[in-house]
Design a protein around this motif. Structure first.
Motif, short mmCIF file in Angstrom:
data_model
loop_
_atom_site.label_atom_id
_atom_site.label_comp_id
_atom_site.label_asym_id
_atom_site.label_seq_id
_atom_site.Cartn_x
_atom_site.Cartn_y
_atom_site.Cartn_z
N ALA A 144 0.83 -1.21 0.00
CA ALA A 144 0.00 0.00 0.00
C ALA A 144 0.86 1.25 0.00
O ALA A 144 0.70 2.14 0.85
CB ALA A 144 -0.92 -0.01 1.22
N PRO A 145 1.80 1.37 -0.96
CA PRO A 145 2.57 2.61 -1.03
C PRO A 145 1.64 3.78 -1.35
O PRO A 145 0.59 3.61 -1.96
CB PRO A 145 3.56 2.34 -2.16
N MET A 146 2.05 4.97 -0.91
CA MET A 146 1.17 6.12 -1.04
C MET A 146 1.89 7.26 -1.76
O MET A 146 3.10 7.29 -1.85
CB MET A 146 0.65 6.58 0.33
N SER A 147 1.10 8.19 -2.27
CA SER A 147 1.63 9.32 -3.01
C SER A 147 0.93 10.59 -2.54
O SER A 147 -0.22 10.55 -2.10
CB SER A 147 1.43 9.12 -4.52
N GLY A 148 1.63 11.71 -2.67
CA GLY A 148 1.04 12.99 -2.31
C GLY A 148 1.92 13.84 -1.43
O GLY A 148 1.59 15.00 -1.17
N ALA A 149 3.01 13.28 -0.92
CA ALA A 149 3.97 13.99 -0.06
C ALA A 149 3.35 14.32 1.29
O ALA A 149 2.20 13.97 1.59
CB ALA A 149 4.50 15.25 -0.74
N GLN A 150 4.12 15.00 2.12
CA GLN A 150 3.72 15.28 3.49
C GLN A 150 2.43 16.10 3.54
O GLN A 150 1.58 15.88 4.41
CB GLN A 150 4.84 16.02 4.22
N VAL A 151 2.28 17.02 2.59
CA VAL A 151 1.09 17.89 2.61
C VAL A 151 -0.18 17.06 2.46
O VAL A 151 -1.20 17.33 3.12
CB VAL A 151 1.19 18.98 1.53
N ALA A 152 -0.16 16.03 1.63
CA ALA A 152 -1.33 15.17 1.47
C ALA A 152 -1.55 14.31 2.71
O ALA A 152 -2.70 14.05 3.10
CB ALA A 152 -1.19 14.30 0.23
N ALA A 153 -0.46 13.85 3.33
CA ALA A 153 -0.61 13.06 4.56
C ALA A 153 -1.25 13.91 5.65
O ALA A 153 -2.12 13.44 6.39
CB ALA A 153 0.75 12.55 5.01
N GLU A 154 -0.83 15.16 5.76
CA GLU A 154 -1.39 16.05 6.78
C GLU A 154 -2.85 16.38 6.51
O GLU A 154 -3.63 16.59 7.45
CB GLU A 154 -0.56 17.32 6.85
N ASN A 155 -3.24 16.41 5.24
CA ASN A 155 -4.61 16.74 4.86
C ASN A 155 -5.50 15.51 4.68
O ASN A 155 -6.64 15.63 4.23
CB ASN A 155 -4.62 17.57 3.57
N ARG A 156 -4.97 14.32 5.04
CA ARG A 156 -5.72 13.07 4.90
C ARG A 156 -6.16 12.89 3.45
O ARG A 156 -7.28 12.45 3.16
CB ARG A 156 -6.96 13.04 5.78
N ALA A 157 -5.26 13.20 2.51
CA ALA A 157 -5.60 13.19 1.09
C ALA A 157 -4.64 12.33 0.27
O ALA A 157 -4.46 12.56 -0.92
CB ALA A 157 -5.61 14.62 0.56
N LEU A 158 -4.03 11.33 0.89
CA LEU A 158 -3.08 10.48 0.17
C LEU A 158 -3.76 9.66 -0.92
O LEU A 158 -4.96 9.38 -0.86
CB LEU A 158 -2.39 9.54 1.16
N SER A 159 -2.97 9.28 -1.91
CA SER A 159 -3.38 8.29 -2.90
C SER A 159 -2.64 6.99 -2.60
O SER A 159 -1.42 7.00 -2.44
CB SER A 159 -3.02 8.76 -4.32
#
Length: 262
Positions: free
Chosen positions: A109-124
């Motif tokens: 389950a690798p994810m994409s979106g960088a730290q900003v997406a992780a902080e915004n609960r918006a990862l892919s």
């Protein structure tokens, strides 16, 4: 208990999202974070662990976590499900299935979106595993992300991720080169980035240049630019037989040579 190992730039906001979702998740990190719900002693983490999110840096740290120094396969008797979220060689990930007991569910389950997406609960998330396992996992992943791409059997998510990251590395290399050339010719950076965002050169790094935390960084072995170099290596490790590797290696060398940008 749900646990997340590797509480760095990505892991820490992912852990916060899990906890905010009411899971009571606990973090593990070899570096003391000074936070009560993140422990540095594996025996404060392993005994009750049932679901593990592994967000450590690389294959060596994954081996240490699962088999060697922390040895969660041997020290977590209730472990029933592992999410491999680090970006690793697809060959390495597929080989994990033979190294981990069959009763433990494995999902890449690798994810994409960088730290900003992780902080915004918006990862892919790019996912590999059986349809039943993925369906069961989505409610938990939805606490951290917004986009879920089931790419196939175990290992397929990682294969998709390294290809995605190779493209992201190329965007990073070329965007930084374009901005350096723009400086030399007197073009305003902000105006150029606005132009790129609405034109044929549009790419993720340029469009998010002011929000992506590593956009201006130079290379260092332990930062996100360094991770991009590692990620291209992971893609090259899984390159098709006979594939032309010249362009990816040039991109990798260019990323490795990046200097900090003001």
């Amino acid at each position: 208990m749900i646990g997340l190992a590797g509480c760095g730039r990505m892991g820490r906001p992912m852990l916060a999202a899990l906890r905010d979702g009411g899971t009571g998740a606990i973090g593990f990190d070899v570096v003391d974070k000074g936070v009560g719900h993140i422990v540095g002693n594996v025996m404060a983490f392993a005994p009750r662990l049932e679901t593990l999110f592994s967000v450590v840096r690389d294959a060596a740290e994954t081996d240490a976590l699962l088999f060697d120094k922390q040895n969660l396969i041997g020290t977590a008797p209730n472990l029933a499900r592992i999410f491999i979220c680090s970006t690793l060689s697809p060959h390495y990930v597929r080989d994990l299935r033979a190294r981990i007991p069959d009763h433990i569910t494995l999902i890449d389950a690798p994810m994409s979106g960088a730290q900003v997406a992780a902080e915004n609960r918006a990862l892919s998330f790019m996912l590999g595993g059986t349809s039943a396992d993925i369906d069961d996992a989505i409610p938990l992943l939805a606490l951290m992300g917004q986009h879920f791409h089931h790419m196939g059997d175990f290992g397929a998510g990682m294969q998709a991720k390294v290809l995605n990251n190779m493209l992201a590395a190329s965007h990073t290399a070329m965007t930084r080169l374009v901005l350096d050339w723009a400086d030399a010719t007197g073009l305003d950076q902000d105006k150029l980035l606005q132009l790129i965002h609405t034109s044929s050169g549009q790419n993720w790094l340029a469009s998010g240049f002011d929000s992506i935390e590593f956009a201006r960084d130079g290379y260092a072995p332990d930062n996100t630019i360094g991770i991009l170099v590692k990620d291209v290596a992971a893609a090259l490790d899984a390159a098709p037989e006979g594939a032309d590797q010249a362009l990816p290696r040039t991109i990798q060398d260019t990323i490795h040579a990046l200097k900090p940008r003001p």
